[in-house]
Design a protein around this motif. Sequence first.
Motif, short mmCIF file in Angstrom:
data_model
loop_
_atom_site.label_atom_id
_atom_site.label_comp_id
_atom_site.label_asym_id
_atom_site.label_seq_id
_atom_site.Cartn_x
_atom_site.Cartn_y
_atom_site.Cartn_z
N PRO A 202 -1.88 1.11 9.74
CA PRO A 202 -2.71 1.49 8.58
C PRO A 202 -4.17 1.58 9.01
CG PRO A 202 -2.10 -0.81 8.44
CD PRO A 202 -1.34 -0.25 9.61
N SER A 203 -4.99 2.17 8.18
CA SER A 203 -6.38 2.41 8.55
C SER A 203 -7.21 1.15 8.61
CB SER A 203 -7.02 3.38 7.55
OG SER A 203 -6.95 2.84 6.23
N SER A 204 -6.78 0.09 7.93
CA SER A 204 -7.58 -1.13 7.91
C SER A 204 -6.69 -2.35 7.72
CB SER A 204 -8.60 -1.07 6.76
OG SER A 204 -7.92 -1.02 5.52
N PHE A 205 -7.30 -3.52 7.96
CA PHE A 205 -6.60 -4.79 7.80
C PHE A 205 -6.14 -5.00 6.37
CE2 PHE A 205 -7.23 -9.53 7.13
CZ PHE A 205 -6.02 -9.89 7.69
N ASP A 206 -7.01 -4.64 5.42
CA ASP A 206 -6.63 -4.89 4.03
C ASP A 206 -5.50 -3.98 3.58
OD1 ASP A 206 -7.92 -2.49 3.73
OD2 ASP A 206 -9.48 -3.22 2.39
N GLY A 207 -5.22 -2.94 4.38
CA GLY A 207 -4.06 -2.11 4.05
C GLY A 207 -2.77 -2.91 4.08
N PHE A 208 -2.67 -3.82 5.06
CA PHE A 208 -1.49 -4.69 5.11
C PHE A 208 -1.39 -5.54 3.85
CE2 PHE A 208 -1.68 -3.99 9.73
CZ PHE A 208 -0.34 -3.83 10.02
N LEU A 209 -2.52 -6.08 3.44
CA LEU A 209 -2.50 -7.05 2.36
C LEU A 209 -2.30 -6.41 1.00
CD1 LEU A 209 -5.46 -9.14 3.73
CD2 LEU A 209 -3.04 -9.52 4.09
N LYS A 210 -2.73 -5.16 0.85
CA LYS A 210 -2.60 -4.48 -0.44
C LYS A 210 -1.24 -3.84 -0.63
CE LYS A 210 -7.53 -3.37 -1.07
NZ LYS A 210 -8.53 -2.28 -1.10
N LYS A 211 -0.61 -3.45 0.46
CA LYS A 211 0.57 -2.61 0.34
C LYS A 211 1.87 -3.25 0.82
CE LYS A 211 -2.06 1.70 0.84
NZ LYS A 211 -2.21 2.96 1.59
N PHE A 212 1.80 -4.43 1.48
CA PHE A 212 3.03 -4.92 2.11
C PHE A 212 4.12 -5.26 1.10
CE2 PHE A 212 1.46 -9.13 1.02
CZ PHE A 212 2.61 -9.87 0.87
N ASP A 213 3.74 -5.65 -0.14
CA ASP A 213 4.77 -6.02 -1.10
C ASP A 213 4.99 -4.95 -2.17
OD1 ASP A 213 2.40 -6.29 -2.41
OD2 ASP A 213 2.82 -8.27 -3.28
N GLN A 214 4.60 -3.71 -1.88
CA GLN A 214 4.89 -2.63 -2.82
C GLN A 214 6.36 -2.25 -2.74
OE1 GLN A 214 2.20 0.62 -2.14
NE2 GLN A 214 0.45 -0.43 -3.05
N GLY A 215 6.84 -1.63 -3.77
CA GLY A 215 8.25 -1.27 -3.82
C GLY A 215 8.64 -0.22 -2.81
N THR A 216 7.75 0.72 -2.53
CA THR A 216 8.07 1.79 -1.59
C THR A 216 7.79 1.35 -0.17
OG1 THR A 216 5.85 2.70 -1.86
CG2 THR A 216 7.59 3.58 -3.28
N SER A 217 8.57 1.87 0.76
CA SER A 217 8.42 1.51 2.17
C SER A 217 7.37 2.38 2.83
CB SER A 217 9.77 1.67 2.89
OG SER A 217 9.64 1.40 4.25
N GLU A 218 6.36 1.75 3.42
CA GLU A 218 5.32 2.47 4.13
C GLU A 218 5.86 2.98 5.47
OE1 GLU A 218 1.97 3.04 3.23
OE2 GLU A 218 2.65 2.41 1.25
N GLU A 219 5.37 4.15 5.89
CA GLU A 219 5.85 4.72 7.14
C GLU A 219 4.86 4.42 8.27
OE1 GLU A 219 7.01 8.78 6.71
OE2 GLU A 219 8.53 8.31 5.21
N ASN A 220 4.50 3.17 8.40
CA ASN A 220 3.68 2.70 9.51
C ASN A 220 4.00 1.21 9.69
OD1 ASN A 220 2.13 1.27 7.54
ND2 ASN A 220 0.88 3.10 7.20
N ALA A 221 3.16 0.50 10.41
CA ALA A 221 3.46 -0.91 10.69
C ALA A 221 3.61 -1.75 9.44
CB ALA A 221 2.38 -1.50 11.60
N ILE A 222 3.00 -1.31 8.33
CA ILE A 222 3.17 -2.04 7.06
C ILE A 222 4.66 -2.08 6.69
CG2 ILE A 222 2.66 -2.05 4.59
CD1 ILE A 222 -0.03 -0.84 5.22
N GLY A 223 5.36 -0.98 6.93
CA GLY A 223 6.79 -0.95 6.63
C GLY A 223 7.56 -1.99 7.42
N LEU A 224 7.15 -2.24 8.66
CA LEU A 224 7.81 -3.28 9.46
C LEU A 224 7.53 -4.66 8.87
CD1 LEU A 224 6.99 -1.96 13.05
CD2 LEU A 224 9.12 -1.68 11.77
N LEU A 225 6.30 -4.88 8.40
CA LEU A 225 5.98 -6.15 7.73
C LEU A 225 6.75 -6.28 6.43
CD1 LEU A 225 4.38 -8.76 7.54
CD2 LEU A 225 2.50 -7.47 6.52
#
Length: 989
Positions: free
Chosen positions: A79-102
């Motif tokens: 993701p573009s920033s650190f807070d991207g992990f924290l804002k999106k990791f528990d969303q219902g949709t799966s992110e297509e980057n490292a957030i999705g792995l988290l």
Amino acid sequence: MSDTKEFPAAERLRRHRALLLALEAIGWLHMTGKAHRDFLLQHGGKIRDYDQKKWYDGLAESWNNCWGWLSRPSDFKLPSSFDGFLKKFDQGTSEENAIGLLQAAHAMASGVEKNLPKSSSKYLGQDATHMWLATAYGKPVRNLLVNPPALLTGENAWRDLLSHVDCFLAELELLGKSNSGNLGAWWVWREKAAGRDGWLRKAFTGTLAETRLPNNDVTIWDQSYVAAALFKSAAAGALLAGAAFNWSKLKQQTRWRLLTVGIGADHYESRAVRIGDWTGTRRCLDQFIDDVRRLVEVDLAVGSLLYRDDQVAVFSFPGRRLDAKGGLADPEADAWQKYLENEVDHLAGTFKLETPPYCSISTTSSRSIIFMNDEINKARDTLAIPLHKNWQFDCSMTEGNVCPVCGVRLNGTKDKERPCPVCKERRLGRLDAWLGGQSVQPTIWIPEVADHNGRAALLTFKLPVNKWLDGSCVDSLRSQVAAEWCRNNPKVQNYGISPDTAYTDLLNYVKEKVAREFDPGDPVLRLLQDGYQHESDWESFFAKIVEDRSHAPGWNALNDAERAAWLVHQLLRKNASPGRLYRFWRTAEEFFEKLLEEFQEIAAKDTNRLRVRRLVLKPDSSTSTGWKDLMVYNGRYRDIPVTLFYRESSQDFLTVCNVAAFSGKDLKGETILLKDDNDNKVLSLTISKVENETGPLGVYYPVIPLELSPERFRILVPLSAAAECIDRAIKAWNEQFARVWDRMPLRTGVVAFPQKTAFQAVIEAARNLEMLLEDGNKPAVWRVESRVTRNGQTALILVRPDGASELLMVPVQLPDGRVDVFYPYVAVEDREVRFPLDFRTPHGRVYRHVQDLRRGDGVLVDPSRIATIFMESTGSRFEPISTWHLSDWSQMCDIWRLLCGLGVTATALRGAWAILDDARQRWRGTECGRPESDGAVWLSLVRSVVSDRLGARGAVLESLVEAARADLLGPCLDWHMKVLKLSPGEVSR
């Protein structure tokens, strides 16, 4: 780390070590917002505006733009920033980057039973007056808002945590920018935060990741650590796959393997001649596993430790995607297997181990780690054969006798008792660690452990944690109870589900639905599981709810009734999620660690303070010369055994025996004949001065821990303190595991021995005790005689197969006053669901809440037992061993207290028992009476002898008669008078 051929895949991970460790750090920190008091207050209904995702606002701004210094391949998506992990990791949709792995890692670590609809699970919430953290086995630990840990005490504590996080991330950035290949620096950075004494681990283990019942058993650390481990391994898999990795549907497709490494510790234990051989080797084996950890967790940064015991360590490892589009495919896994085998073999070689280590990557790739226990058992079975593969080990000596310790190397001398250089080095390593002690520590000398009678005891305790790791014991734990769910969600009653028959009604409802086309809008199932509405077919829903979390057969191997049974079972039970499995073994290990602390205090408790002190003996000028530095010498002062340790640097002797025996005796001017501990050469010591040792070695705990792992705890203690240690262990077990007493038995062994007994014989006797307890501890049916519930406790009187009655107290109330409908269930003989809280597993076993038990119900119990042996000689280990239930042990202690209260002499006691024992031997097997039965003649004789010879009356008399009927009176007298050498009136402490 070794001279093995370069492996490109490993080098690829090493080049991106900073990236993988940074992602692991994000995994540890991604739920930091829950570590604030306001998180608990919000879920307790006191405040409404706390946003746990904004915790990072207190960090230095530079961290949010950290990706610039992280070396990473162009095809690895961040993701573009650190807070991207924290804002999106528990969303219902799966992110297509490292957030999705988290997201995938977090989902697996948490457990699907947490995925409850908010509207239907409100009744499970805790309010601010009762925000309790519980253990993995259901015991309430702490009310976090009433009795908060340091982390939750206020804003200063919160700012202190963020300050630590800031420094932690700053150190990471410095290491990353320098492209540091210094493994030591990376290791220290990681251990300071996440090691056994790490600041982050200590902070996060004190508070909740989930406030709803009964998921208040998993701390932030349990979930964060395991999520980070899985995240790190998944990211490593993506790095290894490169451009071939598919970044879509990561939450659904990501899977993991397990890496298992082990070493056959039992072989080294059985070969040990002296205690130093085993404790020194145990230290060596622990260092070997630590080096394996360094290889896997830091050098390669490919995974993290998920389980560890005395022989085996299990790590997370990249798996193959469910659709096979990326991750670690089987051919690549085979290549990794060969590479890691070579690396682990090389590490074992550096420790000069004479047996090969075990190293295996699981062939299974799974979305959970429920198969971990299978991998552990496979490792143990392999390690049972010391040389399970070709193995070359250090053997530099070409002459001399075979080493008496390892049995494979030559010792370079004609002395058959002299160890080889390798085994000698292990002994000395343990000695060096003792000499370098900077604080009060346990001793390493058996003579210091021995009590005033020169006797010690090896205590061994075992907990069957493996049955919890494989999920079999988790069947009894509820995440929701059908009746309570129905009562608190009255809408479902419109669909034929009644609170009184909710379990059966729900089972029939799901069976009917499974036979039809999948309906994501089903009103009942949507109230039971939040993820249901996002599924599209029964088979995929079944795979996530059932197959990922159990050893259930696949969808196609079952009929509709069996599918419904598995679905309902999994939707209502607590699951063996990775975070919970980690919590299971960590809780058991902490139970033993706490016992170690308490045993140290018990053993050190003595009115004579010399018991825990060491003396310095200064030799005079007439004393023999030729003393060897750091050598142990044995002798006798009058009738007192003496063990001394010579120090060349200060030219004095340090006592390494129980010096309380010297109390009141003036040693100055006394001459003692001493023997060299190795060659038995006799030397003369004349003492010119006696002083107290004032350095780090001046005081000690008179215990020797031999092993401490989740499943087993072995320790040497003074025999005089053994009974109190055992009583404390039983009390702690009753406190910690009262809700799961029937399937988490405590198995206890006691080997009592004189201090000069050969250590090999002692440890062999301990193994015999453990094998007997293991073989004899088969589940048995205990019959309910009575059941009474009062003041939050259910008192059960159960009749064991031997006819004896046992009283058990089971907590059935939560701290806020509600009935505990989550933990206190027992397996019953009955195959019918009869009460609202009853449920049946897919295998047909019925579990019943202890409050619903009735007279005559058969309860399946894995009993807690104790076995004891007193080794008057080494041959005693081959004699028959007596075993008792733990309650029998407690009863024998009570019997002794009753006898002490009679005020009789030892002669009177022995005389009374001689009469009874003679009659018992003569009557054994006859019709007139046996101690194993209720024979009227036998009981009449007991009553007469105890009354006439000992003066017992009333309730005391009846208690002693009952003890004789249960065949406990004789063992009680043997233990207290023969083994402990107590006189009537002396109570074992």
